[in-house]
Design a protein around this motif. Structure first.
Motif, PDB file in Angstrom:
ATOM      1  N   GLU A   6     -39.365 -49.738  72.619  1.00 46.44           N
ATOM      2  CA  GLU A   6     -40.290 -50.831  72.353  1.00 46.44           C
ATOM      3  C   GLU A   6     -41.615 -50.275  71.850  1.00 46.44           C
ATOM      4  O   GLU A   6     -42.092 -49.262  72.334  1.00 46.44           O
ATOM      5  CB  GLU A   6     -40.527 -51.643  73.627  1.00 46.44           C
ATOM      6  CG  GLU A   6     -39.295 -52.304  74.186  1.00 46.44           C
ATOM      7  CD  GLU A   6     -38.775 -53.433  73.314  1.00 46.44           C
ATOM      8  OE1 GLU A   6     -39.581 -54.084  72.636  1.00 46.44           O
ATOM      9  OE2 GLU A   6     -37.556 -53.652  73.312  1.00 46.44           O
ATOM     10  N   LEU A   7     -42.209 -50.956  70.870  1.00 43.97           N
ATOM     11  CA  LEU A   7     -43.459 -50.465  70.311  1.00 43.97           C
ATOM     12  C   LEU A   7     -44.641 -50.653  71.246  1.00 43.97           C
ATOM     13  O   LEU A   7     -45.529 -49.812  71.309  1.00 43.97           O
ATOM     14  CB  LEU A   7     -43.748 -51.149  68.968  1.00 43.97           C
ATOM     15  CG  LEU A   7     -42.833 -50.715  67.828  1.00 43.97           C
ATOM     16  CD1 LEU A   7     -43.117 -51.530  66.576  1.00 43.97           C
ATOM     17  CD2 LEU A   7     -43.045 -49.235  67.536  1.00 43.97           C
ATOM     18  N   VAL A   8     -44.687 -51.765  71.987  1.00 47.25           N
ATOM     19  CA  VAL A   8     -45.803 -51.984  72.902  1.00 47.25           C
ATOM     20  C   VAL A   8     -45.412 -51.553  74.310  1.00 47.25           C
ATOM     21  O   VAL A   8     -46.025 -50.682  74.895  1.00 47.25           O
ATOM     22  CB  VAL A   8     -46.266 -53.455  72.879  1.00 47.25           C
ATOM     23  CG1 VAL A   8     -47.378 -53.684  73.894  1.00 47.25           C
ATOM     24  CG2 VAL A   8     -46.747 -53.835  71.494  1.00 47.25           C
ATOM     25  N   MET A   9     -44.361 -52.169  74.862  1.00 49.79           N
ATOM     26  CA  MET A   9     -43.838 -51.768  76.170  1.00 49.79           C
ATOM     27  C   MET A   9     -42.525 -52.500  76.429  1.00 49.79           C
ATOM     28  O   MET A   9     -42.238 -53.516  75.818  1.00 49.79           O
ATOM     29  CB  MET A   9     -44.834 -52.054  77.288  1.00 49.79           C
ATOM     30  CG  MET A   9     -45.026 -53.506  77.610  1.00 49.79           C
ATOM     31  SD  MET A   9     -46.208 -53.669  78.962  1.00 49.79           S
ATOM     32  CE  MET A   9     -45.756 -55.291  79.542  1.00 49.79           C
ATOM     33  N   SER A  10     -41.755 -51.964  77.350  1.00 45.52           N
ATOM     34  CA  SER A  10     -40.484 -52.564  77.725  1.00 45.52           C
ATOM     35  C   SER A  10     -40.722 -53.862  78.496  1.00 45.52           C
ATOM     36  O   SER A  10     -41.688 -53.987  79.241  1.00 45.52           O
ATOM     37  CB  SER A  10     -39.711 -51.581  78.608  1.00 45.52           C
ATOM     38  OG  SER A  10     -38.633 -52.222  79.227  1.00 45.52           O
ATOM     39  N   LEU A  11     -39.824 -54.818  78.320  1.00 42.60           N
ATOM     40  CA  LEU A  11     -39.908 -56.074  79.060  1.00 42.60           C
ATOM     41  C   LEU A  11     -39.048 -56.036  80.323  1.00 42.60           C
ATOM     42  O   LEU A  11     -38.952 -57.027  81.041  1.00 42.60           O
ATOM     43  CB  LEU A  11     -39.459 -57.247  78.163  1.00 42.60           C
ATOM     44  CG  LEU A  11     -40.240 -57.438  76.863  1.00 42.60           C
ATOM     45  CD1 LEU A  11     -39.676 -58.614  76.071  1.00 42.60           C
ATOM     46  CD2 LEU A  11     -41.716 -57.631  77.125  1.00 42.60           C
ATOM     47  N   ASP A  12     -38.454 -54.891  80.606  1.00 44.58           N
ATOM     48  CA  ASP A  12     -37.536 -54.748  81.736  1.00 44.58           C
ATOM     49  C   ASP A  12     -38.238 -54.193  82.979  1.00 44.58           C
ATOM     50  O   ASP A  12     -39.320 -53.635  82.901  1.00 44.58           O
ATOM     51  CB  ASP A  12     -36.393 -53.804  81.360  1.00 44.58           C
ATOM     52  CG  ASP A  12     -35.601 -54.292  80.168  1.00 44.58           C
ATOM     53  OD1 ASP A  12     -35.460 -55.526  80.012  1.00 44.58           O
ATOM     54  OD2 ASP A  12     -35.139 -53.452  79.382  1.00 44.58           O
ATOM     55  N   VAL A  22     -54.468 -37.335  85.042  1.00 45.45           N
ATOM     56  CA  VAL A  22     -54.775 -37.850  83.710  1.00 45.45           C
ATOM     57  C   VAL A  22     -53.879 -39.062  83.513  1.00 45.45           C
ATOM     58  O   VAL A  22     -52.653 -38.969  83.664  1.00 45.45           O
ATOM     59  CB  VAL A  22     -54.495 -36.786  82.617  1.00 45.45           C
ATOM     60  CG1 VAL A  22     -54.682 -37.376  81.232  1.00 45.45           C
ATOM     61  CG2 VAL A  22     -55.375 -35.569  82.827  1.00 45.45           C
ATOM     62  N   VAL A  23     -54.481 -40.219  83.229  1.00 43.85           N
ATOM     63  CA  VAL A  23     -53.723 -41.454  83.043  1.00 43.85           C
ATOM     64  C   VAL A  23     -54.111 -42.048  81.692  1.00 43.85           C
ATOM     65  O   VAL A  23     -55.294 -42.211  81.398  1.00 43.85           O
ATOM     66  CB  VAL A  23     -54.017 -42.475  84.171  1.00 43.85           C
ATOM     67  CG1 VAL A  23     -53.280 -43.784  83.931  1.00 43.85           C
ATOM     68  CG2 VAL A  23     -53.652 -41.897  85.532  1.00 43.85           C
ATOM     69  N   THR A  24     -53.101 -42.348  80.873  1.00 43.84           N
ATOM     70  CA  THR A  24     -53.337 -43.011  79.595  1.00 43.84           C
ATOM     71  C   THR A  24     -53.148 -44.506  79.794  1.00 43.84           C
ATOM     72  O   THR A  24     -52.118 -44.950  80.299  1.00 43.84           O
ATOM     73  CB  THR A  24     -52.371 -42.501  78.512  1.00 43.84           C
ATOM     74  OG1 THR A  24     -52.545 -41.087  78.375  1.00 43.84           O
ATOM     75  CG2 THR A  24     -52.632 -43.177  77.176  1.00 43.84           C
ATOM     76  N   VAL A  25     -54.176 -45.266  79.421  1.00 49.58           N
ATOM     77  CA  VAL A  25     -54.133 -46.722  79.558  1.00 49.58           C
ATOM     78  C   VAL A  25     -53.976 -47.323  78.171  1.00 49.58           C
ATOM     79  O   VAL A  25     -54.793 -47.076  77.284  1.00 49.58           O
ATOM     80  CB  VAL A  25     -55.414 -47.260  80.238  1.00 49.58           C
ATOM     81  CG1 VAL A  25     -55.408 -48.787  80.252  1.00 49.58           C
ATOM     82  CG2 VAL A  25     -55.539 -46.701  81.650  1.00 49.58           C
ATOM     83  N   ARG A  26     -52.901 -48.075  77.975  1.00 50.58           N
ATOM     84  CA  ARG A  26     -52.646 -48.749  76.700  1.00 50.58           C
ATOM     85  C   ARG A  26     -53.138 -50.187  76.827  1.00 50.58           C
ATOM     86  O   ARG A  26     -52.497 -51.021  77.455  1.00 50.58           O
ATOM     87  CB  ARG A  26     -51.153 -48.720  76.388  1.00 50.58           C
ATOM     88  CG  ARG A  26     -50.823 -49.337  75.039  1.00 50.58           C
ATOM     89  CD  ARG A  26     -49.345 -49.283  74.755  1.00 50.58           C
ATOM     90  NE  ARG A  26     -48.894 -47.927  74.510  1.00 50.58           N
ATOM     91  CZ  ARG A  26     -47.656 -47.607  74.156  1.00 50.58           C
ATOM     92  NH1 ARG A  26     -46.744 -48.557  74.035  1.00 50.58           N
ATOM     93  NH2 ARG A  26     -47.322 -46.369  73.952  1.00 50.58           N
ATOM     94  N   LEU A  27     -54.294 -50.453  76.273  1.00 48.22           N
ATOM     95  CA  LEU A  27     -54.914 -51.774  76.330  1.00 48.22           C
ATOM     96  C   LEU A  27     -54.220 -52.675  75.309  1.00 48.22           C
ATOM     97  O   LEU A  27     -54.339 -52.477  74.106  1.00 48.22           O
ATOM     98  CB  LEU A  27     -56.405 -51.651  76.014  1.00 48.22           C
ATOM     99  CG  LEU A  27     -57.221 -52.917  76.000  1.00 48.22           C
ATOM    100  CD1 LEU A  27     -57.241 -53.558  77.376  1.00 48.22           C
ATOM    101  CD2 LEU A  27     -58.637 -52.625  75.528  1.00 48.22           C
ATOM    102  N   VAL A  28     -53.456 -53.655  75.791  1.00 51.02           N
ATOM    103  CA  VAL A  28     -52.664 -54.526  74.920  1.00 51.02           C
ATOM    104  C   VAL A  28     -53.460 -55.793  74.619  1.00 51.02           C
ATOM    105  O   VAL A  28     -53.737 -56.585  75.506  1.00 51.02           O
ATOM    106  CB  VAL A  28     -51.310 -54.898  75.565  1.00 51.02           C
ATOM    107  CG1 VAL A  28     -50.505 -55.799  74.635  1.00 51.02           C
ATOM    108  CG2 VAL A  28     -50.530 -53.645  75.920  1.00 51.02           C
ATOM    109  N   ARG A  29     -53.819 -55.951  73.370  1.00 49.75           N
ATOM    110  CA  ARG A  29     -54.536 -57.153  72.961  1.00 49.75           C
ATOM    111  C   ARG A  29     -53.565 -58.256  72.565  1.00 49.75           C
ATOM    112  O   ARG A  29     -53.783 -59.413  72.865  1.00 49.75           O
ATOM    113  CB  ARG A  29     -55.454 -56.826  71.789  1.00 49.75           C
ATOM    114  CG  ARG A  29     -56.289 -58.005  71.407  1.00 49.75           C
ATOM    115  CD  ARG A  29     -57.371 -57.632  70.436  1.00 49.75           C
ATOM    116  NE  ARG A  29     -58.270 -58.766  70.301  1.00 49.75           N
ATOM    117  CZ  ARG A  29     -59.487 -58.699  69.874  1.00 49.75           C
ATOM    118  NH1 ARG A  29     -59.986 -57.538  69.555  1.00 49.75           N
ATOM    119  NH2 ARG A  29     -60.227 -59.764  69.770  1.00 49.75           N
TER     120      ARG A  29
END
Length: 119
Positions: free
Chosen positions: A70-76, A7-14
């Motif tokens: 981070e709310l969207v994703m880490s930049l690291d 099961v993979v959750t994909v966070r589609l970042v607009r």
């Protein structure tokens, strides 16, 4: 030989700046497929939700691991967390219950150079 499924959750970042994203859960994802194939099939499926195409995936969270603030994703840790398109999902570090961000690499580069958010 049984292929491993997950099961993979994909966070589609607009939009990174506006923290605009939508999460979609995929069941029965074959971890032996290449990242580029998963990106291609995910783009086809998500084209029903949106009209833009994205080209890069990055691991946000693994099951039982620490989450980022981070709310969207880490930049690291781009070197280890961005999935190499020529690898299998498993070799790239994707396992059951992994959450990945799915975004345009160009947009990410621009945001990373100037990481300001707006509401």
């Amino acid at each position: 030989i049984m292929s491993e499924e997950a099961v993979v959750t994909v966070r589609l970042v607009r939009s990174f700046e506006h923290r605009n994203f939508r999460s979609v859960v995929f069941h029965g994802v074959c971890l032996e497929q290449k990242v580029e194939d998963f990106i291609r099939s995910t783009n086809i499926i998500l084209s029903f939700f949106c009209s833009w195409f994205v080209d890069t995936m990055k691991i946000i969270h693994q099951a039982h691991g620490a989450k980022t603030n981070e709310l969207v994703m880490s930049l690291d840790d781009d070197e280890t967390l961005i999935l190499g398109s020529d690898l299998t999902l498993k070799a790239a570090g994707v396992a059951n219950e992994t959450e990945v961000a799915f975004f345009k690499k160009e947009d990410y580069g621009l945001f990373k150079a100037n990481p300001k958010t707006t509401w």
